[in-house]
Design an enzyme around this catalytic site. Structure first.
Site, PDB file in Angstrom:
ATOM      1  N   ASP A  60      20.554  22.152 -55.414  1.00 54.76           N
ATOM      2  CA  ASP A  60      21.207  21.777 -53.733  1.00 54.76           C
ATOM      3  C   ASP A  60      21.808  22.298 -52.826  1.00 54.76           C
ATOM      4  O   ASP A  60      22.856  23.098 -52.572  1.00 54.76           O
ATOM      5  CB  ASP A  60      22.253  20.759 -54.323  1.00 54.76           C
ATOM      6  CG  ASP A  60      23.456  21.505 -55.022  1.00 54.76           C
ATOM      7  OD1 ASP A  60      23.293  22.263 -55.943  1.00 54.76           O
ATOM      8  OD2 ASP A  60      24.765  20.894 -55.560  1.00 54.76           O
ATOM      9  N   GLU A  61      21.312  23.907 -53.415  1.00 64.50           N
ATOM     10  CA  GLU A  61      21.783  25.498 -52.678  1.00 64.50           C
ATOM     11  C   GLU A  61      20.821  26.350 -52.676  1.00 64.50           C
ATOM     12  O   GLU A  61      19.629  26.608 -53.223  1.00 64.50           O
ATOM     13  CB  GLU A  61      23.472  25.941 -53.578  1.00 64.50           C
ATOM     14  CG  GLU A  61      23.152  26.108 -54.783  1.00 64.50           C
ATOM     15  CD  GLU A  61      24.142  26.221 -55.912  1.00 64.50           C
ATOM     16  OE1 GLU A  61      25.014  27.961 -54.555  1.00 64.50           O
ATOM     17  OE2 GLU A  61      24.934  26.358 -56.651  1.00 64.50           O
ATOM     18  N   ASP A  83      25.055  24.805 -49.158  1.00 61.11           N
ATOM     19  CA  ASP A  83      25.708  23.833 -49.913  1.00 61.11           C
ATOM     20  C   ASP A  83      25.555  22.855 -49.591  1.00 61.11           C
ATOM     21  O   ASP A  83      26.539  22.152 -49.198  1.00 61.11           O
ATOM     22  CB  ASP A  83      27.774  24.520 -51.115  1.00 61.11           C
ATOM     23  CG  ASP A  83      27.038  23.647 -51.973  1.00 61.11           C
ATOM     24  OD1 ASP A  83      26.124  23.405 -52.940  1.00 61.11           O
ATOM     25  OD2 ASP A  83      28.232  23.982 -52.243  1.00 61.11           O
TER      26      ASP A  83
END
Length: 398
Positions: free
Chosen positions: A134-135, A17
């Protein structure tokens, strides 16, 4: 003399993350804001020919100056210490941290850095599930050294590669499955690595509140608390049959398995989008008659952006829908499925306009959205090589 079989290799799944991703990308552009409370959300970036790093801190707008109904997309860790967080209304955040610096979103820039960090991961670990901008999940199981150290060295190598390529930090959780890995990635934020093994579940997972399990939302948590269940340990202590009786066969069984840290979901390395959508929240509630021109312009722009998204990604769709949220916060959706696939803006607008005829328009409108579903790859089976244009004039109530 028979040789005993080798033990089965440990499954080691990482959840990575990026730390305060949008805000961190902005701090690369504005290094003078490092360590300061900064929120990202809404607005438009004003042109400025000066080098971004040379703009004095005093010239940035402050959250106390904001008037409107925008929502924070993300915030720096310095802002989060004041209780400011993503999805919070900016007016509410202004009361908590009035001196926070306010920056507009720049999704093109965030997508660019998203591609950069994922490319670095794939150089080191080829099995990756993309979970958004974003992950990601990463299967480390077969990589060198992972069976010996549980994935620590590989997680460090990935962190270092991402920082070298982007200047950004990330937090990584490594565990036997996706469920535990996602929880572990929150243990040492920012820029941390947390390893969890199956035997750690009673000591590291069970003391946590039930909401820490991805898949237990606020409503389920309220029901659990009403039943006297506050921690994952208390949830794990309940019989599966007891949970099924109260939450249904599927969800009850999942709650029991999740509380015990069990999750056999594979990594999905390729996935097709279910739909493509765009929506906008107006700074002021708009009236269908009094603000007809503004609504029509916003409606057309949404359709054009959805069409551009479809064409850029190489998809066409045949279910066109709309979403409206009124000034009383009640939301309605309508959609319409046609025989021909399309990625044409005018066609999407016409069909979305037909959906508008099926919703009441007697209240002011707070939010407007357009969606295209039932997707197919352009040129795929049953889909046209080029966007189809259905006959008929553009029609809308706006």
């Amino acid at each position: 003399m028979s040789v005993p079989p080798s033990p089965a290799p440990l499954r080691r799944i990482a959840h990575l993350d990026m730390d305060a991703f949008f805000a961190s990308v902005e701090l690369l552009r504005y290094p003078q804001l490092q360590g300061l409370p900064v929120v990202i959300g809404g607005g438009r970036r004003q042109p400025d020919e000066r080098p971004t790093a040379s703009i004095p801190v005093a010239e940035f707008p402050r959250l106390r100056e904001y008037v409107g109904r925008g929502v924070i997309t993300t915030a720096t860790y310095a802002a989060r210490r004041f209780g400011v967080g993503s999805a919070m209304g900016m007016m509410k955040a202004a009361k908590l941290c009035p001196e926070a610096i306010m920056l507009p979103v720049d999704f093109d820039r965030y997508r660019h850095f998203s591609r950069l960090f994922k490319a670095e991961i794939l150089k080191l670990a080829p099995v990756m599930e993309d979970r958004g901008v974003d992950e990601v999940y990463i299967d480390l199981s077969g990589l060198p050294g992972v069976q010996a150290d549980g994935g620590l060295a590989q997680a460090k190598a990935i962190q270092a590669a991402i920082f070298t390529a982007t200047g950004l930090t990330c937090s990584v959780g490594v565990a036997p499955n996706k469920l535990l890995a996602k929880m572990a990635s929150e243990f040492q934020k920012p820029n941390g690595i947390s390893l969890v093994f199956a035997e750690d579940v009673p000591t590291r997972i069970w003391p946590l509140p039930c909401r820490k399990i991805n898949g237990i939302g606020p409503k389920t948590d309220q029901r659990l608390q009403a039943l006297g269940i506050h921690t994952i340990a208390e949830l794990a202590a309940r019989d599966e049959a007891w949970l099924i009786a109260r939450f249904g066969k599927s969800y009850g069984a999942w709650l029991h398995a999740a509380a015990h840290g069990r999750d056999d979901r594979p990594l999905v390395t390729e996935s097709e989008p279910v739909s493509v959508s765009r929506e906008t929240t107006f700074s002021n509630d708009l009236h269908v008659r009094e603000d007809r021109a503004a609504l029509a312009e916003a409606f057309t722009r949404l359709c054009e952006r959805v069409a551009a998204d479809l064409q850029r990604k190489g998809y066409v769709g045949r279910t066109i829908g709309i979403k409206i949220r009124y000034d009383n916060f009640r939301a309605v959706t309508r959609d319409h499925t046609v025989e021909e696939f399309t990625a044409d803006a005018k066609t999407i607008r016409r069909l979305a306009g037909e959906c508008l005829k099926r919703v009441p328009l007697d209240r002011r409108i707070r939010l407007l959205g357009v969606r295209v579903g039932t997707l197919a790859k352009r040129g795929g089976e049953g889909a046209p090589e080029a966007p189809a244009v259905l006959p008929g004039e553009t029609l809308s109530l706006f």
